[in-house]
Design a protein around this motif. Structure first.
Motif, PDB file in Angstrom:
ATOM      1  N   LEU A   1       7.684  -1.093  52.775  1.00  0.00           N
ATOM      2  CA  LEU A   1       6.374  -1.255  52.135  1.00  0.00           C
ATOM      3  C   LEU A   1       6.385  -0.824  50.673  1.00  0.00           C
ATOM      4  CD1 LEU A   1       4.041  -0.130  55.060  1.00  0.00           C
ATOM      5  CD2 LEU A   1       4.768  -2.435  54.412  1.00  0.00           C
ATOM      6  N   ILE A   2       7.523  -0.339  50.194  1.00  0.00           N
ATOM      7  CA  ILE A   2       7.650   0.016  48.778  1.00  0.00           C
ATOM      8  C   ILE A   2       8.078  -1.209  47.963  1.00  0.00           C
ATOM      9  CG2 ILE A   2       8.848   1.501  47.106  1.00  0.00           C
ATOM     10  CD1 ILE A   2       6.984   3.047  48.994  1.00  0.00           C
ATOM     11  N   CYS A   3       9.147  -1.877  48.400  1.00  0.00           N
ATOM     12  CA  CYS A   3       9.682  -2.988  47.602  1.00  0.00           C
ATOM     13  C   CYS A   3       9.501  -4.355  48.257  1.00  0.00           C
ATOM     14  CB  CYS A   3      11.161  -2.762  47.296  1.00  0.00           C
ATOM     15  SG  CYS A   3      12.249  -2.912  48.732  1.00  0.00           S
ATOM     16  N   GLY A   4       9.108  -4.394  49.530  1.00  0.00           N
ATOM     17  CA  GLY A   4       8.865  -5.667  50.192  1.00  0.00           C
ATOM     18  C   GLY A   4      10.082  -6.300  50.847  1.00  0.00           C
ATOM     19  N   GLN A   5      11.264  -5.717  50.670  1.00  0.00           N
ATOM     20  CA  GLN A   5      12.435  -6.278  51.352  1.00  0.00           C
ATOM     21  C   GLN A   5      12.259  -6.122  52.851  1.00  0.00           C
ATOM     22  OE1 GLN A   5      16.186  -4.794  49.971  1.00  0.00           O
ATOM     23  NE2 GLN A   5      15.846  -5.460  47.874  1.00  0.00           N
ATOM     24  N   HIS A   6      12.912  -7.006  53.612  1.00  0.00           N
ATOM     25  CA  HIS A   6      12.759  -6.945  55.066  1.00  0.00           C
ATOM     26  C   HIS A   6      14.053  -7.346  55.757  1.00  0.00           C
ATOM     27  CE1 HIS A   6      12.482 -11.341  55.224  1.00  0.00           C
ATOM     28  NE2 HIS A   6      11.715 -11.232  54.159  1.00  0.00           N
ATOM     29  N   SER A   7      14.140  -6.943  57.005  1.00  0.00           N
ATOM     30  CA  SER A   7      15.289  -7.296  57.833  1.00  0.00           C
ATOM     31  C   SER A   7      15.159  -8.749  58.267  1.00  0.00           C
ATOM     32  CB  SER A   7      15.325  -6.398  59.072  1.00  0.00           C
ATOM     33  OG  SER A   7      14.222  -6.685  59.929  1.00  0.00           O
ATOM     34  N   VAL A   8      16.216  -9.270  58.848  1.00  0.00           N
ATOM     35  CA  VAL A   8      16.106 -10.562  59.518  1.00  0.00           C
ATOM     36  C   VAL A   8      15.350 -10.313  60.813  1.00  0.00           C
ATOM     37  CG1 VAL A   8      18.221 -11.476  58.506  1.00  0.00           C
ATOM     38  CG2 VAL A   8      18.322 -10.312  60.705  1.00  0.00           C
ATOM     39  N   ASP A   9      14.646 -11.318  61.327  1.00  0.00           N
ATOM     40  CA  ASP A   9      13.953 -11.094  62.588  1.00  0.00           C
ATOM     41  C   ASP A   9      14.975 -11.064  63.712  1.00  0.00           C
ATOM     42  OD1 ASP A   9      13.625 -13.871  64.148  1.00  0.00           O
ATOM     43  OD2 ASP A   9      13.375 -14.252  62.000  1.00  0.00           O
ATOM     44  N   THR A  10      14.733 -10.207  64.677  1.00  0.00           N
ATOM     45  CA  THR A  10      15.688  -9.945  65.738  1.00  0.00           C
ATOM     46  C   THR A  10      14.957  -9.726  67.065  1.00  0.00           C
ATOM     47  OG1 THR A  10      17.369  -8.354  66.493  1.00  0.00           O
ATOM     48  CG2 THR A  10      15.676  -7.506  65.038  1.00  0.00           C
ATOM     49  N   PRO A  11      15.585 -10.046  68.187  1.00  0.00           N
ATOM     50  CA  PRO A  11      14.935  -9.771  69.473  1.00  0.00           C
ATOM     51  C   PRO A  11      14.964  -8.284  69.843  1.00  0.00           C
ATOM     52  CG  PRO A  11      17.058 -10.824  69.831  1.00  0.00           C
ATOM     53  CD  PRO A  11      16.818 -10.822  68.349  1.00  0.00           C
ATOM     54  N   ASP A  12      15.752  -7.489  69.122  1.00  0.00           N
ATOM     55  CA  ASP A  12      15.921  -6.070  69.447  1.00  0.00           C
ATOM     56  C   ASP A  12      15.188  -5.189  68.432  1.00  0.00           C
ATOM     57  OD1 ASP A  12      16.771  -3.552  70.196  1.00  0.00           O
ATOM     58  OD2 ASP A  12      18.902  -4.067  70.210  1.00  0.00           O
ATOM     59  N   ALA A  13      14.186  -4.448  68.903  1.00  0.00           N
ATOM     60  CA  ALA A  13      13.417  -3.567  68.013  1.00  0.00           C
ATOM     61  C   ALA A  13      14.312  -2.509  67.370  1.00  0.00           C
ATOM     62  CB  ALA A  13      12.274  -2.911  68.778  1.00  0.00           C
ATOM     63  N   ASP A  14      15.323  -2.058  68.097  1.00  0.00           N
ATOM     64  CA  ASP A  14      16.233  -1.054  67.533  1.00  0.00           C
ATOM     65  C   ASP A  14      16.960  -1.580  66.302  1.00  0.00           C
ATOM     66  OD1 ASP A  14      15.531   0.797  69.472  1.00  0.00           O
ATOM     67  OD2 ASP A  14      17.274   0.367  70.747  1.00  0.00           O
ATOM     68  N   ASP A  15      17.312  -2.862  66.285  1.00  0.00           N
ATOM     69  CA  ASP A  15      17.976  -3.440  65.113  1.00  0.00           C
ATOM     70  C   ASP A  15      17.056  -3.416  63.894  1.00  0.00           C
ATOM     71  OD1 ASP A  15      20.228  -3.936  66.642  1.00  0.00           O
ATOM     72  OD2 ASP A  15      19.804  -6.073  66.898  1.00  0.00           O
ATOM     73  N   ALA A  16      15.786  -3.702  64.101  1.00  0.00           N
ATOM     74  CA  ALA A  16      14.827  -3.670  62.989  1.00  0.00           C
ATOM     75  C   ALA A  16      14.654  -2.241  62.468  1.00  0.00           C
ATOM     76  CB  ALA A  16      13.477  -4.240  63.436  1.00  0.00           C
TER      77      ALA A  16
END
Length: 82
Positions: free
Chosen positions: A27-42
């Motif tokens: 929420l500081i710079c807006g970068q994000h992970s790829v979407d994933t089926p595993d919450a732990d990966d996010a």
């Protein structure tokens, strides 16, 4: 000419074979992970990003894809797939 309106009933159905997806976002710079089926990966992405940038505010969200379909497609007004 008078307009005529009819209400049609729709239903949502989860897309078969498509599990809920998770996304980590800084929420500081807006970068994000790829979407994933595993919450732990996010969450892991958030921790790695925090270590690399020292940014400290994140959001992990879950979402799912749905199809919308008329409950009675013979009622007329069904959207064309062409």
């Amino acid at each position: 000419m008078r307009a005529r309106y009819r209400f049609l009933k729709w239903k949502l159905s989860a897309v078969p074979g498509m599990a809920a997806r998770h996304l980590g976002k800084c929420l500081i710079c807006g970068q994000h992970s790829v979407d994933t089926p595993d919450a732990d990966d996010a969450q892991t992405w958030c921790l790695k990003h925090a270590g690399a940038t020292r940014h400290g505010v994140y959001e992990v969200s879950a979402f799912q894809y749905f199809d919308a379909a008329l409950t009675d497609p013979t009622a007329g007004g069904a959207p064309s797939m062409t």
